[in-house]
Design a protein around this motif. Structure first.
Motif, short mmCIF file in Angstrom:
data_model
loop_
_atom_site.label_atom_id
_atom_site.label_comp_id
_atom_site.label_asym_id
_atom_site.label_seq_id
_atom_site.Cartn_x
_atom_site.Cartn_y
_atom_site.Cartn_z
N LYS A 21 0.83 -1.21 0.00
CA LYS A 21 0.00 0.00 0.00
C LYS A 21 0.86 1.25 0.00
O LYS A 21 0.62 2.19 -0.76
N VAL A 22 1.87 1.27 0.85
CA VAL A 22 2.77 2.42 0.93
C VAL A 22 3.50 2.60 -0.40
O VAL A 22 3.59 3.70 -0.95
N ASP A 24 2.53 1.65 -3.40
CA ASP A 24 1.58 2.11 -4.42
C ASP A 24 1.35 3.62 -4.33
O ASP A 24 1.33 4.31 -5.34
N VAL A 25 1.18 4.11 -3.11
CA VAL A 25 0.96 5.55 -2.91
C VAL A 25 2.18 6.33 -3.38
O VAL A 25 2.07 7.34 -4.09
N GLN A 28 2.74 6.57 -7.22
CA GLN A 28 1.88 7.56 -7.86
C GLN A 28 2.43 8.97 -7.71
O GLN A 28 2.19 9.84 -8.54
N ALA A 29 3.21 9.20 -6.67
CA ALA A 29 3.70 10.54 -6.36
C ALA A 29 5.10 10.83 -6.88
O ALA A 29 5.43 11.99 -7.15
N LEU A 50 1.33 13.95 2.23
CA LEU A 50 1.68 12.60 1.79
C LEU A 50 2.24 11.79 2.95
O LEU A 50 1.87 10.63 3.15
N ARG A 53 -0.58 10.74 5.12
CA ARG A 53 -1.32 9.63 4.50
C ARG A 53 -0.59 8.30 4.70
O ARG A 53 -1.20 7.29 5.05
N LEU A 54 0.72 8.31 4.49
CA LEU A 54 1.52 7.10 4.69
C LEU A 54 1.52 6.68 6.17
O LEU A 54 1.49 5.49 6.48
N ILE A 57 -1.27 4.45 7.20
CA ILE A 57 -1.19 3.06 6.73
C ILE A 57 -0.33 2.21 7.66
O ILE A 57 -0.61 1.04 7.90
#
Length: 94
Positions: A21-22, A24-25, A28-29, A50, A53-54, A57
């Motif tokens: 998950k981390v 993937d985020v 994208q950035a 960001l 957000r991380l 998770i």
């Protein structure tokens, strides 16, 4: 307009699902430069968002870090292999 800087995000996450998950985020950035290290060019405000957000998770045993590389510091940075150090780009796409 807020100035963009280079931020280095890295992580140490034991669970494969959370790690994915981390990853993937961050993919994208920014640009992956090593398995768990990414370079991201964005404003400080967006980088902090960001990281927040991380942080949502991860679990207590996990670690997510963000380092800021100023333009002055970028001038002294270099790489051998892999993706080049991102340079500031001042252009408009119309």
């Amino acid at each position: 307009m807020a100035r963009e800087l280079i931020f280095i995000f890295c992580y140490d996450i034991s669970c494969s699902r959370r790690r994915a998950k981390v990853s993937d985020v961050l993919e994208q950035a920014g640009t992956r430069v090593q398995f768990s290290v990414f370079e991201v060019r964005m404003t400080r405000k967006k980088a902090t968002a960001l990281l927040d957000r991380l942080g949502r998770i991860r679990e207590n045993s996990d670690s997510v870090r963000m380092y800021c590389l100023t333009e002055q510091g970028r001038k002294f940075s270099d790489a051998r292999g892999g993706a080049p150090i991102p340079e500031a780009q001042e252009f408009w796409l119309l």
